[in-house]
Design an enzyme around this catalytic site. Structure first.
Site, PDB file in Angstrom:
ATOM      1  N   CYS A 193       4.194  -0.345   9.396  1.00 57.00           N
ATOM      2  CA  CYS A 193       3.523   0.558  10.326  1.00 57.00           C
ATOM      3  C   CYS A 193       2.009   0.459  10.063  1.00 57.00           C
ATOM      4  CB  CYS A 193       3.995   1.979  10.060  1.00 57.00           C
ATOM      5  SG  CYS A 193       3.594   2.472   8.368  1.00 57.00           S
TER       6      CYS A 193
ATOM      7  N   HIS B 251       6.307   2.211  -1.019  1.00 57.22           N
ATOM      8  CA  HIS B 251       7.550   2.107  -1.777  1.00 57.22           C
ATOM      9  C   HIS B 251       8.278   0.802  -1.453  1.00 57.22           C
ATOM     10  CE1 HIS B 251       7.514   6.772  -2.055  1.00 57.22           C
ATOM     11  NE2 HIS B 251       6.924   6.222  -3.100  1.00 57.22           N
TER      12      HIS B 251
ATOM     13  N   GLU C 277       5.046  12.275  -1.246  1.00 60.97           N
ATOM     14  CA  GLU C 277       4.318  12.882  -0.114  1.00 60.97           C
ATOM     15  C   GLU C 277       4.436  14.404  -0.135  1.00 60.97           C
ATOM     16  OE1 GLU C 277       5.116  11.246   3.826  1.00 60.97           O
ATOM     17  OE2 GLU C 277       4.669  13.211   4.691  1.00 60.97           O
TER      18      GLU C 277
ATOM     19  N   ASN D  36      11.856   6.444   4.290  1.00 59.88           N
ATOM     20  CA  ASN D  36      12.102   6.067   5.692  1.00 59.88           C
ATOM     21  C   ASN D  36      13.139   4.966   5.797  1.00 59.88           C
ATOM     22  OD1 ASN D  36      10.645   3.348   6.681  1.00 59.88           O
ATOM     23  ND2 ASN D  36       9.480   4.231   4.987  1.00 59.88           N
TER      24      ASN D  36
HETATM   25  C1  2E4 Z   1       3.367   7.018   3.361  1.00 65.01           C
HETATM   26  C2  2E4 Z   1       3.942   7.874   4.246  1.00 65.01           C
HETATM   27  O1  2E4 Z   1       7.684   8.004   2.436  1.00 65.01           O
HETATM   28  P1  2E4 Z   1       8.457   6.738   2.199  1.00 65.01           P
HETATM   29  O2  2E4 Z   1       9.240   6.834   0.912  1.00 65.01           O
HETATM   30  O3  2E4 Z   1       9.269   6.341   3.350  1.00 65.01           O
HETATM   31  O4  2E4 Z   1       7.306   5.662   1.964  1.00 65.01           O
HETATM   32  P2  2E4 Z   1       7.253   4.085   2.075  1.00 65.01           P
HETATM   33  O5  2E4 Z   1       6.185   3.671   1.140  1.00 65.01           O
HETATM   34  O6  2E4 Z   1       8.558   3.432   1.976  1.00 65.01           O
HETATM   35  O7  2E4 Z   1       6.757   3.864   3.564  1.00 65.01           O
HETATM   36  C3  2E4 Z   1       5.425   3.959   3.899  1.00 65.01           C
HETATM   37  C4  2E4 Z   1       4.915   5.344   3.972  1.00 65.01           C
HETATM   38  C5  2E4 Z   1       3.858   5.743   3.226  1.00 65.01           C
HETATM   39  C6  2E4 Z   1       5.482   6.240   4.797  1.00 65.01           C
HETATM   40  N1  2E4 Z   1       4.971   7.448   4.975  1.00 65.01           N
HETATM   41 FE1  SF4 Z   2       3.498   4.660   8.238  1.00 63.56          FE
HETATM   42 FE2  SF4 Z   2       4.004   6.840   6.824  1.00 63.56          FE
HETATM   43 FE3  SF4 Z   2       1.764   6.631   8.146  1.00 63.56          FE
HETATM   44 FE4  SF4 Z   2       4.054   6.920   9.440  1.00 63.56          FE
HETATM   45  S1  SF4 Z   2       3.066   8.412   8.086  1.00 63.56           S
HETATM   46  S2  SF4 Z   2       2.367   5.522   9.982  1.00 63.56           S
HETATM   47  S3  SF4 Z   2       5.429   5.740   8.142  1.00 63.56           S
HETATM   48  S4  SF4 Z   2       2.392   5.345   6.430  1.00 63.56           S
END
Ligand code: 2E4
Ligand code: SF4
Length: 337
Positions: A21, A50, A135, A233
């Site tokens: 993303c 992650h 988060e 996610n």
């Molecule tokens: C920050 C916010 O939150 P998740 O464990 O899904 O993080 P991941 O690092 O896998 O994905 C990117 C991200 C980072 C998603 N939301």
């Molecule tokens: Fe990507 Fe997390 Fe940002 Fe959504 S909130 S755009 S999943 S890094």
């Protein structure tokens, strides 16, 4: 003849959108640019995203991942991960005389700002999210006295608030949309005056990847989600695939984690990947499947994505300074010639 029919029925449904993303792209590039700009080592607090492969690749380039800011030796640079940090972490970095680059996704920052605003207006904030997730720790840290974590519908019965007429819910960005709505409905049952966030906290990328996996899940005998075990996610995509009717769904970091036995009796394999997953890993899975007769790939497109984010401001500032210095050096060279 029978064998031929079975082989002809083998196909792959490839979800779109999948993978990186805008927030992940920005965060990973931020670490790469910092390494180029300042040289190794560059410290990163928490996994930048992650994903095992991303972390291993950046480590090879000179990034050092730590869990706490205190682990970074004084005078160094530390990058905050895409998941965001509590204000106290900025204070710790200042105390440790660290230069910081904040790679928090702007859509996570948006939720932090909502929390700050509602706390200022003295609301009780019910933060729907997974306990212990990075988060959630960061968002909760914005207003610890006003935020109560609600970890799914089963947690709703335990929630207490000070004033039922001043309650708002917010959420982690990477939750299951359907499960979150269940939690919200249960919360509304208890607190009818509960208000909703001003805009979606579950981000566009999380939503789109879930819509796409739902579309293909119903037609898939097996869904393979590429992603790491600690990626919220990515884990949600496995759950959504199963909820949509997939007979089986598994999360793998790499193609070599796929078990041949999963393919028994399988005609259609769905493939997708979490928001922190580079496409090279999906390509590895597609090659693995093609080598076993699943070479026919149909893309199932649920949405188009065009959103991008600019780099963290600390890097933009330094990169601009570097570009200006290069232009001025070029100018000097031209004048001398
Ligand atoms: C920050 C916010 O939150 P998740 O464990 O899904 O993080 P991941 O690092 O896998 O994905 C990117 C991200 C980072 C998603 N939301
Ligand atoms: Fe990507 Fe997390 Fe940002 Fe959504 S909130 S755009 S999943 S890094």
């Amino acid at each position: 003849m029978e064998g031929m029919t079975a082989a002809a029925a083998r196909k792959v449904l490839l979800a779109a959108p999948r993978g990186y993303c805008a927030g992940v792209d920005r965060a990973v590039i931020a670490v790469e640019k910092a390494l180029e700009q300042y040289g190794a080592p560059v410290y990163v607090r928490h996994e930048i995203v992650h994903n095992k492969y991303v972390v291993q690749t950046l480590e090879k380039k000179g990034a050092i991942f730590v869990e706490e800011t205190e682990e970074v030796p004084e005078g160094n640079i530390v990058i905050f991960s895409a998941h965001g940090v509590a204000p106290v972490v900025h204070e710790e970095a200042a105390r440790g005389k660290l230069a910081t680059i904040d790679a928090t996704c702007p859509l996570v920052t948006k939720v932090h700002k909502e929390a700050v605003r509602f706390a200022k207006d003295d609301y009780d904030i019910l933060l729907i999210g997974h306990e212990g997730h990075e988060e959630v720790i960061g968002t909760s840290g914005e207003a610890p006295d006003h935020i109560t974590l609600v970890d799914g519908p089963g947690d709703v019965g335990n929630v207490t608030v000070r004033d039922e007429s001043k309650v708002v819910w917010l959420s982690q960005t990477t939750l299951s949309v359907d499960e979150t709505m269940e939690t919200v409905d249960a919360l509304k049952g208890r607190f009818p005056q509960l208000i909703s966030p001003p805009s979606d906290d579950i981000c566009y990328a999380t939503q789109n990847r879930q819509i796409a996996v739902k579309q293909m899940g119903a037609d898939a005998d097996l869904v393979i989600v590429v992603g790491s075990k600690n990626s919220s996610n990515s884990v949600r995509l496995v759950e959504v695939a199963l909820g949509a009717g997939a007979r089986a769904a598994h999360l793998v970091d790499f193609a070599d984690e796929i078990d041949e036995a999963w393919l028994e009796g399988v005609g259609t394999v769905g493939v997708t990947s979490g928001a922190s997953v580079p496409e090279i890993l999906v390509e590895g899975v597609l090659e693995w499947l093609a080598a076993r007769g699943y070479g026919d790939v149909e893309t199932i497109t649920a949405a188009q994505e065009s959103i991008t984010f600019s780099l963290p401001k600390e890097l933009r500032r330094d990169l601009r300074a570097e570009a200006a210095a290069a232009v001025s050096a070029e100018g000097d060279g031209a004048r001398k010639a």
